[in-house]
Design an enzyme around this catalytic site. Structure first.
Site, PDB file in Angstrom:
ATOM      1  CB  CYS A  76      -0.886   0.009   1.248  1.00  0.00           C
ATOM      2  SG  CYS A  76      -2.202   1.231   1.157  1.00  0.00           S
TER       3      CYS A  76
ATOM      4  CG  ASP B 195      -4.141  -0.266   9.760  1.00  0.00           C
ATOM      5  OD1 ASP B 195      -4.255   0.414   8.728  1.00  0.00           O
ATOM      6  OD2 ASP B 195      -3.037  -0.496  10.309  1.00  0.00           O
TER       7      ASP B 195
HETATM    8  O1  LIG Z   1      -0.725   4.600   3.968  1.00  0.00           O
HETATM    9  C1  LIG Z   1      -1.145   5.723   4.266  1.00  0.00           C
HETATM   10  O2  LIG Z   1      -0.474   6.767   4.087  1.00  0.00           O
HETATM   11  C2  LIG Z   1      -2.530   5.886   4.864  1.00  0.00           C
HETATM   12  C3  LIG Z   1      -3.002   7.172   5.159  1.00  0.00           C
HETATM   13  C4  LIG Z   1      -4.283   7.327   5.710  1.00  0.00           C
HETATM   14  C5  LIG Z   1      -5.084   6.220   5.938  1.00  0.00           C
HETATM   15  C6  LIG Z   1      -4.627   4.925   5.646  1.00  0.00           C
HETATM   16  C7  LIG Z   1      -3.335   4.761   5.112  1.00  0.00           C
HETATM   17  N1  LIG Z   1      -2.840   3.490   4.820  1.00  0.00           N
HETATM   18  C8  LIG Z   1      -3.677   2.362   5.005  1.00  0.00           C
HETATM   19  C9  LIG Z   1      -3.082   1.043   4.672  1.00  0.00           C
HETATM   20  O3  LIG Z   1      -3.755   0.193   4.110  1.00  0.00           O
HETATM   21  C10 LIG Z   1      -1.711   0.712   5.209  1.00  0.00           C
HETATM   22  O4  LIG Z   1      -1.147  -0.276   4.382  1.00  0.00           O
HETATM   23  C11 LIG Z   1      -1.889   0.157   6.613  1.00  0.00           C
HETATM   24  O5  LIG Z   1      -2.346   1.185   7.440  1.00  0.00           O
HETATM   25  C12 LIG Z   1      -0.587  -0.421   7.147  1.00  0.00           C
HETATM   26  O6  LIG Z   1       0.392   0.584   7.194  1.00  0.00           O
HETATM   27  P1  LIG Z   1       1.844   0.244   7.862  1.00  0.00           P
HETATM   28  O7  LIG Z   1       1.590   0.041   9.331  1.00  0.00           O
HETATM   29  O8  LIG Z   1       2.671   1.450   7.558  1.00  0.00           O
HETATM   30  O9  LIG Z   1       2.351  -0.999   7.207  1.00  0.00           O
END
Ligand SMILES: O=C(O)c1ccccc1NCC(=O)[C@H](O)[C@H](O)COP(=O)(O)O
Length: 211
Positions: free
Chosen positions: A8, A128
């Protein structure tokens, strides 16, 4: 069953092409306002073009106005929508596409246990690590023992990396794992080696369950 993998927050077409070559199942393009991975619609077109058929293109929102969601749907033709804010079921299903609803687990399961009732139209749930009202994509883990039964495919997210995704797959056996920060060298800049090691660790964990 093979654990699906979603990368993502990609912002560069070369990162999309590499992720596809490595075998990723889904690519998330972020339109949630304000974050370092948020894409302008014109820029997102090149990324969308780099996602071939058979790889799921996911468009991600967090309390964006319906008009913005409609513009992304019209221009990019995503396969799946992902909503991270306070959007209700009627809003989420109003764009004629399947959607995944993100559930914030950072303060425990809370309302997530009622997600199936609150989002009867959801095709999947993203569990999440952030707190309710906070954005995702910040590398925040949660207690995987708290994952509730939701009766829908679960995408496990939050603080995953090559170092812990094997443990997450073995413990939770999610339909998919979803990662952003853990495969980056900087916000929005994906790292090829981290992407490859992440996929390898998921495959290694899956092989523990192979018949
Ligand atoms: O990725 C972003 O910038 C984001 C911003 C606002 C809302 C959601 C967002 N991402 C959502 C996702 O699906 C991410 O992959 C998920 O939160 C996991 O993130 P991480 O902990 O950094 O792997």
């Amino acid at each position: 069953m093979r654990t699906r993998i979603k990368f993502c927050g990609l912002t560069r077409p070369g990162d999309v092409r590499l992720a596809v070559e490595l075998g990723v199942d889904a690519i998330g393009l972020v339109f949630a306002a304000g974050g370092p991975r948020c894409l302008a619609l014109d820029h997102a077109g090149a990324l969308r073009e780099a996602i071939p058929p058979m790889v799921t293109a996911v468009a991600l929102f967090m309390d964006n106005p319906g008009s913005e969601v409609e513009a992304v749907v019209r221009r990019l033709r995503p396969d799946l929508l992902q909503f991270h804010g306070g959007e209700d079921d009627a809003f989420c299903r109003g764009f004629g596409l399947p959607f995944a609803k993100a559930l914030a687990m950072g303060r425990g399961p809370g309302d997530a246990v009622n997600a199936r009732k609150r989002y009867p139209s959801a095709s999947a749930f993203v569990l999440d690590g952030h707190a309710p009202g906070e954005p995702g994509g910040r590398g925040e883990r949660f207690d995987w023992s708290l994952v509730p039964g939701l009766g829908r495919p679960v995408l496990l997210a939050g603080g995953l990396s090559a170092d812990n995704v094997g443990e997450a797959v073995r413990q939770v056996r999610p339909f998919a794992v979803d990662v952003s920060s853990g495969i980056e060298s900087a916000p929005g800049v994906k790292d090829g080696g981290r992407m490859q090691r992440f996929i390898e660790e998921v495959r290694r964990a899956d092989s523990n369950f192979a018949g």
